[in-house]
Design an enzyme around this catalytic site. Structure first.
Site, PDB file in Angstrom:
ATOM      1  N   GLY A  47      59.564  11.369 -50.404  1.00  0.00           N
ATOM      2  CA  GLY A  47      58.988  11.924 -51.626  1.00  0.00           C
ATOM      3  C   GLY A  47      58.470  13.325 -51.400  1.00  0.00           C
ATOM      4  O   GLY A  47      58.276  13.763 -50.259  1.00  0.00           O
ATOM      5  N   GLY A 103      55.530  16.153 -53.016  1.00  0.00           N
ATOM      6  CA  GLY A 103      54.408  16.411 -53.905  1.00  0.00           C
ATOM      7  C   GLY A 103      54.045  17.877 -53.878  1.00  0.00           C
ATOM      8  O   GLY A 103      54.762  18.712 -53.318  1.00  0.00           O
ATOM      9  N   GLY A 128      53.163  18.727 -50.055  1.00  0.00           N
ATOM     10  CA  GLY A 128      54.057  18.492 -48.933  1.00  0.00           C
ATOM     11  C   GLY A 128      55.253  17.622 -49.260  1.00  0.00           C
ATOM     12  O   GLY A 128      55.430  17.149 -50.383  1.00  0.00           O
ATOM     13  N   LYS A 169      55.157  14.179 -42.282  1.00  0.00           N
ATOM     14  CA  LYS A 169      54.669  14.898 -43.465  1.00  0.00           C
ATOM     15  C   LYS A 169      54.708  16.385 -43.189  1.00  0.00           C
ATOM     16  O   LYS A 169      54.059  16.888 -42.271  1.00  0.00           O
ATOM     17  CB  LYS A 169      53.254  14.459 -43.833  1.00  0.00           C
ATOM     18  CG  LYS A 169      52.753  15.142 -45.106  1.00  0.00           C
ATOM     19  CD  LYS A 169      51.644  14.371 -45.783  1.00  0.00           C
ATOM     20  CE  LYS A 169      51.304  14.992 -47.132  1.00  0.00           C
ATOM     21  NZ  LYS A 169      50.275  14.218 -47.856  1.00  0.00           N
ATOM     22  N   ASP A 197      42.776   8.409 -55.224  1.00  0.00           N
ATOM     23  CA  ASP A 197      44.174   8.435 -55.687  1.00  0.00           C
ATOM     24  C   ASP A 197      44.838   7.066 -55.519  1.00  0.00           C
ATOM     25  O   ASP A 197      46.007   6.992 -55.131  1.00  0.00           O
ATOM     26  CB  ASP A 197      44.948   9.508 -54.915  1.00  0.00           C
ATOM     27  CG  ASP A 197      46.149  10.035 -55.705  1.00  0.00           C
ATOM     28  OD1 ASP A 197      46.196   9.822 -56.932  1.00  0.00           O
ATOM     29  OD2 ASP A 197      47.030  10.650 -55.084  1.00  0.00           O
TER      30      ASP A 197
END
Length: 243
Positions: free
Chosen positions: A28, A30, A33, A48, A141
């Site tokens: 994924g 964002g 990162g 990451k 989150d």
């Protein structure tokens, strides 16, 4: 100098080698990162990659995730493995956690969560929050894309917005609305809309009085909980039949 500031970060592709790892796939991306699944030939990890533009813009805020993850040792939180800093890369390697996101389970698999399973999932999240808050950490989150599930175990990932609790800008009770919203996603997985008029969740969901009160206090519709121990008490009372 100006050109280097806006130069795009290199993106890594499956089978490409990076340091001691082989890129398996992109998981994924964002604002801060890009996350990759990588392997060293024996085990899988999460790599990451922090975006350089955000590192310059956000400064020390980007480093909170690393600092906080280094301080944690919990079976449901990815362990910090190591930091990687090179001229063309800033980031770190994290423990790989099994499971699929609740987002995929709800919206792709169309899985229906019965009350007993909602209890099992919620119980684990309450325990994770008890641990984080005991370490003076607020996650901020807890959402369906940031929680993994293998049918039994829940893992909480993505600590990019996590902060040290200071009871001013960053308070423990910030996590309660996220927990309430997360639980609502599980309840809504079995909801069927009748008619065309959408109503507030507390009117259209068929909830028992204790469930309704728990969720209202988590979401701040009623007076919000002040500590995770209050949440824990009401949570276990609400789901007493499933213990």
């Amino acid at each position: 100098m100006v050109l280097s500031l806006f130069r795009r970060d290199k993106q890594y592709w499956p089978s490409e080698q990076f340091a001691d790892y082989t890129i398996e796939k992109t998981i994924g991306e964002g604002r801060f990162g890009i996350c990759y699944l990588v392997s060293d030939g024996q085990k899988s990890y999460i790599l990451k990659q922090l975006k350089r533009a955000m590192l310059k813009k956000a400064g020390v805020k980007v480093r909170f995730e690393e600092e906080i993850l280094r301080s944690l040792q919990h079976e449901s939180v990815p362990r910090f493995i190591k930091k990687i800093e090179r001229e063309d890369f800033n980031g770190y390697v994290l423990e790989f956690k099994e499971g699929r996101t609740f987002e995929d389970i709800i919206y792709l698999d169309k899985h229906v969560f019965e009350r007993e399973e909602i209890y099992r999932v919620g119980r684990q999240l309450v325990e994770i929050l008890k641990y984080l808050h005991s370490k003076s950490i607020v996650h901020r989150d807890i959402r369906v894309p940031n929680t993994l599930y293998d049918g039994q175990k829940v893992n909480l990932v993505d600590f990019g917005l996590a902060r040290w609790i200071n009871n001013e800008k960053y308070r423990a009770d910030m996590d309660f609305a996220f927990l309430g919203d997360f639980l609502l996603h599980l309840y809504y997985a079995s909801f069927e809309l009748k008619g065309f008029k959408k109503r507030p969740w507390y009117d259209e969901l068929q909830l028992h009085p204790k469930e309704l009160l728990l969720l209202k206090k988590l979401m701040g519709v009623d007076q919000r909980y002040t500590s995770i121990f209050e949440v824990e008490h009401d949570f276990y009372e609400t789901f007493e039949a499933y213990q």
